[in-house]
Design an enzyme around this catalytic site. Structure first.
Site, mmCIF file in Angstrom:
data_model
loop_
_atom_site.group_PDB
_atom_site.id
_atom_site.type_symbol
_atom_site.label_atom_id
_atom_site.label_comp_id
_atom_site.label_asym_id
_atom_site.label_seq_id
_atom_site.Cartn_x
_atom_site.Cartn_y
_atom_site.Cartn_z
ATOM 1 N N LYS A 190 0.817 -1.226 0.000
ATOM 2 C CA LYS A 190 0.000 0.000 0.000
ATOM 3 C C LYS A 190 0.847 1.270 0.000
ATOM 4 O O LYS A 190 2.032 1.256 0.333
ATOM 5 C CB LYS A 190 -0.991 -0.035 1.160
ATOM 6 C CG LYS A 190 -2.151 -0.988 0.828
ATOM 7 C CD LYS A 190 -3.289 -0.938 1.788
ATOM 8 C CE LYS A 190 -4.408 -1.873 1.271
ATOM 9 N NZ LYS A 190 -5.431 -2.112 2.281
ATOM 10 N N ARG A 194 -3.717 -10.043 5.012
ATOM 11 C CA ARG A 194 -4.128 -10.078 3.602
ATOM 12 C C ARG A 194 -2.977 -9.545 2.747
ATOM 13 O O ARG A 194 -2.622 -8.382 2.842
ATOM 14 C CB ARG A 194 -5.382 -9.213 3.425
ATOM 15 C CG ARG A 194 -5.962 -9.207 2.034
ATOM 16 C CD ARG A 194 -7.224 -8.340 1.984
ATOM 17 N NE ARG A 194 -7.826 -8.364 0.664
ATOM 18 C CZ ARG A 194 -7.414 -7.611 -0.351
ATOM 19 N NH1 ARG A 194 -6.425 -6.769 -0.211
ATOM 20 N NH2 ARG A 194 -8.012 -7.713 -1.535
HETATM 21 N N1 HH2 Z 1 -7.534 -3.777 0.874
HETATM 22 C C1 HH2 Z 1 -7.873 -3.819 -0.439
HETATM 23 C C2 HH2 Z 1 -8.983 -4.575 -0.860
HETATM 24 N N2 HH2 Z 1 -9.711 -5.294 0.025
HETATM 25 N N3 HH2 Z 1 -10.120 -6.015 2.238
HETATM 26 C C3 HH2 Z 1 -9.807 -5.990 3.547
HETATM 27 N N4 HH2 Z 1 -10.523 -6.706 4.430
HETATM 28 N N5 HH2 Z 1 -8.749 -5.246 4.018
HETATM 29 C C4 HH2 Z 1 -7.964 -4.496 3.186
HETATM 30 O O1 HH2 Z 1 -7.034 -3.815 3.682
HETATM 31 C C5 HH2 Z 1 -8.271 -4.504 1.781
HETATM 32 C C6 HH2 Z 1 -9.387 -5.281 1.340
HETATM 33 C C7 HH2 Z 1 -7.058 -3.061 -1.435
HETATM 34 O O2 HH2 Z 1 -6.018 -3.816 -1.932
HETATM 35 P P1 HH2 Z 1 -6.009 -4.655 -3.322
HETATM 36 O O3 HH2 Z 1 -7.028 -5.730 -3.336
HETATM 37 O O4 HH2 Z 1 -4.621 -5.098 -3.537
HETATM 38 O O5 HH2 Z 1 -6.304 -3.569 -4.429
HETATM 39 P P2 HH2 Z 1 -7.623 -3.141 -5.199
HETATM 40 O O6 HH2 Z 1 -8.640 -2.729 -4.211
HETATM 41 O O7 HH2 Z 1 -7.138 -2.021 -6.091
HETATM 42 O O8 HH2 Z 1 -8.125 -4.334 -5.998
#
Ligand code: HH2
Length: 271
Positions: free
Chosen positions: A216, A250
């Protein structure tokens, strides 16, 4: 030594999206997403988190039909082949969660904590699912516009208590609920660091705490590293979160974190 259950569970990220902030477009094809999920499972993921809508800052919402089309075939294929890992659907929409659960998901990861679609709580209750309730200020499109809190940890804690009470009132057993401070969701770098430093105050709520720090931007702000070069920073933040009592992690990179947390678990005396 016999097999000991580790005091942590790793949630591997599988984004079947064109626009996720670090892996957008890589696993949009269902076969590529399934192969990636299998790799993460082999590396030690206890949960596989399938997402069809990016929640990165500024992201535009995706219609339910499109989101379903991206994730359901992946879940079906994983369930058909059999998995040791629990299958999680990362969605805010009831229709998508319903289809994902019918395909084999048993965990709902809703970054709005049932605020976008309150009926999602009923699905979790009726189908006996696990869920993660995450804190987010506002919505992804606007959440990074000058976020302000009285005290970020107290505000997040009060929010999570309120959402947990809502879920329980909808029939979700407390044992099914995990809590997440929502690192990067409507927070400045200082807010994210404060939440990690004082994570114990959220652990005190009595439910397993999940953290999502992987790659992040606050890690980029601290180290000056580009998104694909934040593994070391990601490992450090997760190990510190473990030391402060987090149980679920995660991440995009499962194997290195498994090593890091194995060492942390063998070393740290947690509260
Ligand atoms: N962060 C993201 C998405 N889902 N769910 C939970 N529970 N906690 C988090 O910190 C979280 C989440 C964002 O990360 P990522 O899936 O890598 O990216 P994107 O939302 O752009 O798909």
């Amino acid at each position: 030594m016999g097999a000991v259950t580790p005091p942590f569970r790793i949630m591997g990220i599988v984004n079947a999206t064109p626009d996720s902030f670090s892996d957008g477009g890589r696993y949009l094809d269902a076969d590529a997403a399934v192969a990636h999920a299998r790799e993460l499972e082999a590396e030690g993921a206890a949960i596989l988190d399938l997402g069809g809508e990016s929640t990165r800052p500024g992201a535009e919402p995706v219609p339910a039909d499109e989101e379903r089309r991206r994730v359901v075939p992946v879940i079906e294929a994983l369930a058909a082949g059999g998995t040791r890992a629990q299958l999680s659907i990362d969605t805010t929409k009831l229709a998508v969660a319903q289809a994902a659960v019918d395909a084999g998901a048993t965990y709902v990861n809703d970054v709005t904590a049932f605020r976008h679609d309150p009926d999602l709580a009923g699905l979790v209750a009726d189908r006996g699912l696990d869920c993660c309730l995450m804190h987010m200020r506002g919505e992804p499109r606007t959440m990074q516009e000058a976020p302000v809190y009285d005290d970020v940890v107290s505000d997040v804690k009060a929010f999570l208590e309120e959402r947990m009470a809502f879920a329980v009132a909808q029939g979700v057993p407390e044992e099914r609920i995990q809590l997440d401070p929502g690192i990067g969701f409507g927070k400045t770098v200082a807010h994210n660091l404060e939440l990690l430093a004082r994570l114990g105050e959220l652990v005190a709520l009595g439910r397993p705490v999940l953290v999502g720090v992987s790659r992040k931007s606050f890690l980029g702000a601290l180290t000056g590293r580009a998104v694909d070069d934040r593994l070391a920073a990601t490992l450090a933040a997760n190990v510190l979160a473990f030391e402060r009592g987090a149980e679920l992690f995660r991440v995009h990179d499962v194997a290195p974190l498994r090593d890091a947390l194995t060492v942390a678990a063998a070393t740290v005396r947690r509260p």
